[in-house]
Design a protein around this motif. Structure first.
Motif, PDB file in Angstrom:
ATOM      1  N   UNK A  19       0.838  -1.194   0.000  1.00 22.04           N
ATOM      2  CA  UNK A  19       0.000   0.000   0.000  1.00 22.04           C
ATOM      3  C   UNK A  19       0.874   1.244   0.000  1.00 22.04           C
ATOM      4  N   UNK A  20       0.255   2.388  -0.303  1.00 19.37           N
ATOM      5  CA  UNK A  20       0.984   3.655  -0.416  1.00 19.37           C
ATOM      6  C   UNK A  20       0.376   4.699   0.509  1.00 19.37           C
ATOM      7  N   UNK A  21       1.231   5.613   0.976  1.00 19.71           N
ATOM      8  CA  UNK A  21       0.802   6.810   1.715  1.00 19.71           C
ATOM      9  C   UNK A  21       1.182   8.004   0.855  1.00 19.71           C
ATOM     10  N   UNK A  26       0.468  11.350   4.148  1.00 19.23           N
ATOM     11  CA  UNK A  26       1.793  10.957   4.643  1.00 19.23           C
ATOM     12  C   UNK A  26       1.949  11.297   6.119  1.00 19.23           C
ATOM     13  N   UNK A  27       1.119  12.205   6.621  1.00 18.82           N
ATOM     14  CA  UNK A  27       1.184  12.579   8.033  1.00 18.82           C
ATOM     15  C   UNK A  27       0.416  11.603   8.930  1.00 18.82           C
ATOM     16  N   UNK A  28      -0.168  10.575   8.334  1.00 13.30           N
ATOM     17  CA  UNK A  28      -0.871   9.560   9.112  1.00 13.30           C
ATOM     18  C   UNK A  28       0.135   8.715   9.893  1.00 13.30           C
ATOM     19  N   UNK A  29      -0.070   8.571  11.191  1.00 12.64           N
ATOM     20  CA  UNK A  29       0.807   7.721  11.990  1.00 12.64           C
ATOM     21  C   UNK A  29       0.488   6.259  11.717  1.00 12.64           C
ATOM     22  N   UNK A  30       1.393   5.381  12.126  1.00 12.13           N
ATOM     23  CA  UNK A  30       1.141   3.950  11.930  1.00 12.13           C
ATOM     24  C   UNK A  30      -0.108   3.520  12.701  1.00 12.13           C
ATOM     25  N   UNK A  31      -0.320   4.057  13.885  1.00  9.74           N
ATOM     26  CA  UNK A  31      -1.517   3.701  14.659  1.00  9.74           C
ATOM     27  C   UNK A  31      -2.780   4.161  13.934  1.00  9.74           C
ATOM     28  N   UNK A  32      -2.755   5.383  13.371  1.00 13.40           N
ATOM     29  CA  UNK A  32      -3.918   5.872  12.628  1.00 13.40           C
ATOM     30  C   UNK A  32      -4.181   5.001  11.405  1.00 13.40           C
ATOM     31  N   UNK A  67       8.286   6.321   8.777  1.00 18.04           N
ATOM     32  CA  UNK A  67       8.036   7.309   9.835  1.00 18.04           C
ATOM     33  C   UNK A  67       6.883   8.240   9.479  1.00 18.04           C
ATOM     34  N   UNK A  68       6.159   8.715  10.483  1.00 15.90           N
ATOM     35  CA  UNK A  68       5.085   9.684  10.273  1.00 15.90           C
ATOM     36  C   UNK A  68       5.644  10.918   9.563  1.00 15.90           C
ATOM     37  N   UNK A  69       4.927  11.386   8.546  1.00 14.46           N
ATOM     38  CA  UNK A  69       5.381  12.527   7.760  1.00 14.46           C
ATOM     39  C   UNK A  69       6.055  12.136   6.465  1.00 14.46           C
ATOM     40  N   UNK A 223       9.518   7.173   0.318  1.00 14.71           N
ATOM     41  CA  UNK A 223      10.076   5.840   0.145  1.00 14.71           C
ATOM     42  C   UNK A 223       9.550   5.259  -1.167  1.00 14.71           C
ATOM     43  N   UNK A 224      10.483   4.833  -2.015  1.00 12.84           N
ATOM     44  CA  UNK A 224      10.144   4.276  -3.315  1.00 12.84           C
ATOM     45  C   UNK A 224      10.033   2.765  -3.290  1.00 12.84           C
ATOM     46  N   UNK A 225      10.855   2.124  -2.456  1.00  9.72           N
ATOM     47  CA  UNK A 225      10.883   0.662  -2.435  1.00  9.72           C
ATOM     48  C   UNK A 225      11.444   0.182  -1.112  1.00  9.72           C
ATOM     49  N   UNK A 226      11.050  -1.006  -0.720  1.00 11.85           N
ATOM     50  CA  UNK A 226      11.729  -1.736   0.356  1.00 11.85           C
ATOM     51  C   UNK A 226      11.531  -3.222   0.096  1.00 11.85           C
ATOM     52  N   UNK A 227      12.531  -4.003   0.487  1.00  9.60           N
ATOM     53  CA  UNK A 227      12.440  -5.424   0.222  1.00  9.60           C
ATOM     54  C   UNK A 227      13.743  -6.134   0.505  1.00  9.60           C
TER      55      UNK A 227
END
Length: 244
Positions: A19-21, A26-32, A67-69, A223-227
């Protein structure tokens, strides 16, 4: 004797989701995000598997949250399901139920293994308002250093760690005027995931410490990618389709 909780049946299928933010989300926290996603799962009527115990909860595994933001095109989670479903149907239902800016990118049957173990490195863009020549000098000094200690407040208090060791690549490039109209410089950054995790803002702190880099305003982190990380080529793979 205290009544024992009902034991839930084991999952029959697992789906791995990218999924994407984007934008203001992008200001949504992980908890939100996790709250919004669980509401979306309920509205989409996804046949979730639940944990056992006195307070059963849907079996959703999150890993490697930005990270948030930070904006991100590469966030991942895994769902455990009580029924076998078509991933395309779940994808469409969840994407419709999620708020704009929190977008489902891809949904596949889980290839197996722990999701967290697949998230070994990240690729970032960091857009800055800073003098380009100062940025190039700071990056050169940073990369030439054997170690760059920085401090960050964690749940266990103020912690000092080396942010240089996690940097796989760091290059100064030109920003995209449409994506970041105010930025003068873009840092193309690749980070190895370690403990403690080194974040892009830690690298910016390190750049400031080695060269007194002065940054105006707030950087835009994407962030463009992680893996999974190929140790020979330094390439970052796809956690939805990890290589054998």
């Amino acid at each position: 004797m205290r009544e024992q909780p009902e034991q839930q049946a084991p999952p029959v299928q697992r789906l791995r989701i990218q999924y994407a933010k984007r934008g203001r989300l992008r200001f949504t926290s992980h908890r939100d995000f996790s709250r919004a996603f669980e509401r979306a799962v309920f509205r989409a009527r996804v046949p979730m598997a639940y944990s056992s115990g006195f307070n059963p909860h849907p079996r959703i595994s999150y890993a490697g949250a930005a990270p948030t933001g930070s904006a991100s095109e590469a966030e991942y989670l895994e769902l455990a399901l009580a029924q076998v479903v078509d991933p395309a149907d779940v994808h469409a239902a969840l994407d419709e139920a999620m708020p704009d800016g929190l977008d489902i990118v891809e949904t596949v049957v889980s290839p197996g293994g722990a999701l967290a173990d697949q998230l070994q490195a990240s690729h970032w863009w960091v857009d800055l308002v800073v003098d380009p020549e100062q940025a190039r000098a700071a990056v050169a000094a940073f990369l030439a250093a054997d170690s760059v200690p920085v401090s960050r407040m964690t749940k266990k208090g103020l912690r000092e760690f080396d942010c240089r060791a996690s940097v796989l690549a760091l290059v100064v490039t030109d920003p995209d005027p449409e994506a970041a109209p105010q930025a003068a410089v873009r840092l193309d950054l690749r980070l190895r995931h370690a403990v403690p995790a080194v974040r892009p803002d830690d690298v910016l702190t390190g750049l400031a410490s080695v060269a007194e880099l002065s940054i105006e305003g707030s950087p835009l982190l994407t962030r463009l990618a992680q893996g999974p990380l190929d140790p020979e080529t330094g390439e970052i793979g796809d956690p939805l389709r990890p290589s054998a």
